[in-house]
Structure formats: structure tokens, C-alpha cells
Design an enzyme around this catalytic site. Structure first.
Site, PDB file in Angstrom:
ATOM      1  CB  SER A 247      -0.896   0.019   1.242  1.00 25.62           C
ATOM      2  OG  SER A 247      -0.079   0.207   2.386  1.00 25.62           O
ATOM      3  CE  LYS A 248       1.207   7.553  -3.277  1.00 27.32           C
ATOM      4  NZ  LYS A 248       0.834   8.205  -4.477  1.00 27.32           N
ATOM      5  NE  ARG A 249      -2.138   2.981   6.093  1.00 20.12           N
ATOM      6  CZ  ARG A 249      -1.621   2.096   6.949  1.00 20.12           C
ATOM      7  NH1 ARG A 249      -0.732   2.476   7.837  1.00 20.12           N
ATOM      8  NH2 ARG A 249      -2.003   0.836   6.922  1.00 20.12           N
ATOM      9  CE  LYS A 250       1.916  -2.027   7.168  1.00 19.27           C
ATOM     10  NZ  LYS A 250       0.486  -2.341   7.127  1.00 19.27           N
ATOM     11  N   GLY A 252       4.962   3.641   0.213  1.00 21.43           N
ATOM     12  CA  GLY A 252       5.223   4.863  -0.549  1.00 21.43           C
ATOM     13  C   GLY A 252       5.234   4.631  -2.040  1.00 21.43           C
TER      14      GLY A 252
END
Ligand code: GLU
Length: 492
Positions: A247-250, A252
Site C-alpha cells: 500500500s501507498k501508506r506503508k 510509498g
């Protein structure tokens, strides 16, 4: 209706092509190409807030870079919303759906109660048995309503065989009367997605594992509309080594295909790498040309269990899955040089290192130099980075290499300029003579030849390792070698 294989990639717009999405696209594309079928692209953009031109462009660019071409589309789901509404109306008219006037607060309250009692969180069917008159009266009174599917209340079930997960059965009694149209007229995703697949004559729905939970409900819609039910193949997820979704959150920028483009991966290497995630190839072969991959691809080879994409790798050199590096290195080192030149050119241009003569009088030198350098490289960006000293006089020397190979030997301050003078006095610049001159210099100065060689490499390339020594000197060329050797005292 035709039986021709037709598949689709149906991303929701996110602004970039997610690596997991790319993998889904690749599997669909391989399946279409293998079966002489059709591959279409549908942007599922009904979630209006999240859709814009830019969000879509990122997906198109990612697919284009990978070389995943589609035969139809992009279609935009939002353009078909009237059709989705009409389908809800048809379902209502033919008795497979009903109007539900329950208010949100009431539904929330019931759900909360069910949660407390650990009862199933399913709609209780309050409006299911309203008579036509009752429902029409409420509607005429201006009460807002949603449209819900009328799931059969019998002992039956939805039974289907997922190509990856095998036989799946969901009892009707475990499927709630799900909403297909909101009271504001917005179709639910589950309806839109199904209606689009029916209209597009999709024969095989190949998508992420998260779609599996929706499938029984979607099959109920197909059944209710009398539409042919496609085959389903749900793909396991690619997870990071800690088993977290990518994921983008984890993770980047490493979730996005364009990160790999910018980091110097070759598009086909990326397709090759992604296609191996969760798909067992015959004979554990790892490297496939496009034709080979299409030829051997089979949905049956997709693994049920999740696979690992090591996006977490944090080594400055191998900053993502080492397997992606090794596959990329394979292509970088083995393709005809001419095939990698366009990518190198683009990267050199970006870094201000491109010279027009590489397309002209220095083309042979340029090709030979790429040939020499690529033996140790993993990425296209390595040419402008590790290989910079070959392409520009404006390069930096790795401080560690300077420390180890130069500063430790004070004598190099004089020895290397001395060597420069001797090289300058040579006629021409040929391997054997160069070797002789270096050997003779070491003897005369009473210094170990290894110290000279390591010093020379570090001074002229800035690195402690690199291609073959003499080839390296020849590629850099006599004048530049001499000039750089003379800079040695400045390093102290
Ligand atoms: N739009 C869905 C997604 O991006 C795809 C669902 C499907 O392929 O059916 O997850």
C-alpha cells in the site's frame, strides 16, 4: 453473442498504476493473447470524488510503458450509469429486486443491536414483502428508497468453480438482500461492475482475490437477468515479506509502476517479474520472452496462496525485490545493445549526459562502452550513476574508494602523475603497451602493481570496482586517463 475470449482490466483510478493492478492487467492480457481473445480496459470511475483526468492518465501511462496493449477502451464506467439504473429497474420489474424504504438510522440501530447480540449483520427483510400497493404508496408519498436484490429464501445456494480457488458454495440464506441502487440514484459498484461485464461480453473475470466475496452476489444478478455467467479466476495477493498488503501508506512510491520506470527497470523485465508472482511456471523457468510467456501462460498455474513481493528491501543498492533486480540485470546484460540504447539515451538526457555524437561519429564507441559497462549493472540508471565517469568529466569519486585505494598510499601523489607522463609519451594507446608501461612504472618506482592498478581505477572512474582494467582504460581514452591521473595530488 460470440464465444471469443474477452477479458478486462478494470482499475479504479488512483493516479498511478499499482504494481498489484499491473499484475492483474498482465494476467488478463496474457490470457487474451494466448487465446486470441480481446483485452479491454475499463476505468471504474463511478466513485466521482476520486476520478479525474490525472488519476486516469497514470494508469494509461503505466500500461503503455509496460507494453500491455488493450484492444478496446478505455471505457469509463461513469458513462454507463444510466444503463446501470435501468438494470436495477428491470430487476425491480421482474421481481428480483424490491424497494426498501428503511431509513439509515433505523438500519444502523438494527445493525448495532445485531452486533451486540453477535447475530449476523444482515438486512432483516422489513421491506421485502411489501405489496406492490404498499410500496407504490410510500413512493408516491415521496419516501426515498434504495433498491435491494431479492435473494431467494430457500435451501439453495450459489455454486461456482473459481479457476484458482476451486468449487465455492454460498448458501442463499447467508447472502443478504444487498443494495444495488442508492436512494440518490447512484448504482452500487457490485451492480455497475456486473452490468458492464455483461455488456462487454466478458467471458473470464480475472481479478484480485478481494473480488471473491462479491462473486456470489454478482452471480445472483447474472441469473436474475438471464445473462451468461462468466468464468472467474481470482488471483492471490502479492504481499510484502511481513504479509502486509502493498500500500501507498506503508510502501510509498514503491507501489507504483512508474517508480520502477524511473528507477531504471526495463519494461519487459518488470512484466516478466510481475508475471512470476503467484504463478508457477513449468520447470521453474524465470526468464521469458513475450512470445514464450504468452505461449506457456495458463490460469491453472496461478497459486492460491499469497505471494511475496519484497518491496521493503532497503539496501541502497537493492532497494526493492532482489529478484526484480536479477531479472532486470539479465535483460540489461543480454539484450542486443541496440535494444537498451533508447532507455539509456532517455536516462542520460534526463541527467544532462547525452551527447548527439553518440548517435553519430561516436556511436560505435558508445555501443562498445555500454557493452563493457553493462556486465556489472542491474539498472538503466547505473549508466549515468556508476558509469558516469565514462560519459562525463564531471563525476564524483566514491569517498570510500578514495580512502581505501588512494589516501592510504601517500606515494600515489607522485606515482600516478609520473605514470601519466609515461602514458603520454606512448605512441597511440594499445592494450599491450599500456600493460607494459604500467608494469615498468611499478618496477621503476618499486611499488606493488596492485596498488597502482587500484589507484588508477579509482582516480579515473571514481569506483573501486568496474569492468576489465585495460578495457576500462581504452574506453575512457588516452587523454582523459592522463588528465585524471594528473588530478591525483588534489585528492590528498
Ligand atoms: N475496480 C475494481 C478494483 O479496482 C476491480 C474489480 C473487478 O475487476 O471486478 O479493485
Amino acid at each position: 453473442m460470440t464465444n471469443k475470449v474477452c477479458v478486462r482490466f478494470a482499475p479504479s483510478p488512483t493516479g498511478y498504476l499499482h504494481v498489484g493492478g499491473a499484475r492483474t492487467a498482465i494476467f488478463n492480457w496474457l490470457f487474451a493473447r494466448k487465446n486470441n481473445g480481446k483485452f479491454l480496459l475499463r476505468i471504474e470511475d463511478t466513485d466521482a470524488e476520486r476520478s479525474s483526468e490525472d488519476l486516469i492518465q497514470g494508469i494509461l501511462d503505466g500500461l503503455e510503458w509496460l507494453g500491455i496493449d488493450f484492444d478496446e477502451g478505455p471505457y469509463f464506467q461513469s458513462h454507463f450509469m444510466d444503463e446501470h439504473r435501468k438494470a436495477a429497474q428491470t430487476l425491480l420489474e421482474n421481481g428480483h429486486a424490491y424497494r426498501c424504504f428503511c431509513e439509515k438510522e433505523e438500519l444502523d440501530r438494527k445493525r448495532e443491536e445485531a452486533r451486540k447480540n453477535k447475530a449476523p449483520l444482515m438486512y432483516d427483510g422489513t421491506c421485502r414483502d411489501l405489496t406492490e400497493e404498499e410500496a407504490s404508496e410510500k413512493e408516491a408519498g415521496g419516501l426515498p428508497y434504495t433498491i435491494r436484490m431479492k435473494v431467494p429464501r430457500d435451501n439453495g445456494s450459489v455454486l461456482f468453480t473459481d479457476i484458482v480457488y476451486g468449487e465455492i458454495e454460498k448458501k442463499h440464506e447467508d447472502i443478504e438482500d444487498f443494495v444495488i441502487l442508492r436512494s440518490n440514484g447512484q448504482p452500487l459498484y457490485i451492480l455497475s461492475n456486473t452490468i458492464d461485464d455483461i455488456r462487454d461480453h466478458i467471458t473470464h473475470v480475472i481479478r484480485g482475490q478481494d473480488g471473491l466475496a462479491n462473486t456470489p452476489k454478482q452471480i445472483l444478478i447474472y441469473r436474475a437477468l438471464g445473462a451468461p455467467i462468466p468464468e472467474f479466476a481470482h488471483m492471490s495477493f502479492a504481499l510484502d515479506p511481513k504479509k502486509a498488503k502493498i500500500s501507498k501508506r506503508k510502501h510509498g512510491e514503491k507501489v507504483a509502476v512508474h517508480f520502477y520506470k524511473e528507477s531504471g527497470f526495463l519494461p519487459w523485465a518488470m512484466v516478466n517479474f510481475l508475471s512470476l508472482l503467484g504463478w508457477s511456471t513449468p520447470d521453474s523457468q524465470q526468464i521469458f520472452s513475450k512470445e514464450e510467456l504468452i505461449d506457456i501462460f495458463s490460469l491453472k498455474g496461478i497459486n492460491k496462496s499469497n505471494c511475496i513481493f519484497d518491496v521493503r528491501a532497503n539496501d541502497p543498492k537493492f532497494f526493492t525485490d532482489p529478484k526484480a533486480f536479477s531479472i532486470n540485470a539479465h535483460y540489461l546484460r543480454n539484450l542486443p545493445v541496440a535494444e537498451i540504447v533508447p532507455y539509456v539515451k532517455q536516462n542520460l538526457k534526463k541527467n544532462g549526459l547525452w551527447k548527439p555524437e553518440y548517435d553519430g561519429e561516436k556511436q560505435q564507441w558508445f555501443f562498445d562502452t555500454l557493452e563493457l559497462l553493462r556486465e556489472r549493472f542491474h539498472l538503466i540508471t547505473d549508466f549515468s550513476d556508476l558509469g558516469r565517469a565514462f560519459l562525463s568529466d564531471n563525476f564524483e569519486r566514491d569517498p570510500k574508494a578514495v580512502e581505501k585505494n588512494i589516501l592510504k598510499y601517500n606515494g600515489l601523489k607522485d606515482w600516478l602523475p609520473e605514470l601519466a607522463d609515461r602514458l603520454q609519451n606512448m605512441d597511440g594507446f594499445f592494450s599491450e603497451q599500456i600493460e607494459q608501461v604500467i608494469r615498468k612504472t611499478a618496477e621503476d618506482l618499486d611499488v606493488k602493481i596492485g596498488i597502482l592498478i587500484n589507484g588508477i581505477r579509482t582516480v579515473i572512474t571514481g569506483q573501486s570496482v568496474g569492468p576489465g582494467f585495460i578495457e576500462m582504460l581504452l574506453a575512457i581514452g588516452k587523454n582523459r586517463v592522463i588528465e585524471r591521473l594528473r588530478q591525483t595530488p588534489d585528492l590528498f
